[in-house]
Design an enzyme around this catalytic site. Sequence first.
Site, PDB file in Angstrom:
ATOM      1  CG  HIS A 189      -2.007   1.199   1.097  1.00 49.91           C
ATOM      2  ND1 HIS A 189      -3.125   1.176   0.690  1.00 49.91           N
ATOM      3  CD2 HIS A 189      -1.772   2.488   1.622  1.00 49.91           C
ATOM      4  CE1 HIS A 189      -3.847   2.373   0.851  1.00 49.91           C
ATOM      5  NE2 HIS A 189      -2.921   3.272   1.418  1.00 49.91           N
ATOM      6  CB  CYS A 190       2.070   3.339  -2.505  1.00 54.62           C
ATOM      7  SG  CYS A 190       3.138   4.915  -2.865  1.00 54.62           S
ATOM      8  N   PRO A 191       1.310   5.182   0.346  1.00 58.81           N
ATOM      9  CG  PRO A 191       2.504   6.227   1.811  1.00 58.81           C
ATOM     10  CD  PRO A 191       2.616   4.850   1.135  1.00 58.81           C
TER      11      PRO A 191
END
Length: 333
Positions: A189-191
């Site tokens: 999961h990439c912010p």
Amino acid sequence: MYEMERVPEGSTFPRELEEIATTKPIYKGKSPYKKKKVQDKIQTDNVAHYDLSPLFRPFGVHHPSLRHVWFVKDICGVVCAIFTWLLILYAEYVVMFVMLVHESSNIYSLLHGVVFNILSFLAVASHLRAMFTDPGAVPKGNATSEGIKSLGLKKGEVVFKCPKCISIKPDRAHHCSVCQRCIRKMDHHCPWVNNCVGESNQKYFVLFTMYICLISIHSLYMAVAHFIHCVAKDWKGESSGCSGMSPPATTIFLIFLIFEGMLFGIFTGIMFGTQMAAVCSDETGIEQLKKEQRERQSRWLSMKAVFGHPFSIHWFSPFSTPKFLRAEKYYSV
């Protein structure tokens, strides 16, 4: 301790009342022996779905992705995404209005301006596609008896059920605690894109890291060259091709751009390299951490599984939705 009605002799209880009278005392308060019924509880959805096609229809824009816009309601991810856009906007301002506008050579300004703007546009487009594309979410709550029967499983085949989103968990799928969904081929999961990187949007994330790395290197080169040029000209003003601003202001703008170019050039370059290594090895980041053993595809088939089939210039376009190569069996193992 409990009360029971007196029944005339010779009469009998119905079967249900007989069981209650003999095995289930009637307590006036709560029974201390009562057990709570444990039920699966689906997590609240942290994702919103929008249909933006009516907004773009007057402009003649018709794209399937506009009808199914995926948005993760995470404040940290939204802040990171806005910060990313601001950094690109800052680089655009310094390159165009601090350096290239005041260059003495029109050919130099035109060439670098066109290249930088094209790369910036592709970087923003890739970021938006990675952010607003469904990464490959598994439908929530489909782990019912009817849903499992619809798979037509053979004897010996089993399916996995996610206890958090109550869904049939496909092979290579993992649950994301931010999106609160199971994502097929989830890498991480990439912010910075406020989304998971999974089966359906990994192409756009790889393009985003590549184009950001390219504009970082390009802006870093132009900033260093412009600084050296201005120092050689002794900051003699706009006629020398330096800047319309004062030397201290120009120096501050260039220093911040150099720092930004170095930082994000290195960061996105490493990210692009790790993503391409994962694509070629047909192994996600989570699978690398867990050291999961599985049969893998060849490098060329793995590339096609992410960027589409067959190979074309559309591999480098964030506006092209790839035709994925998927395995037929992926709910059972």
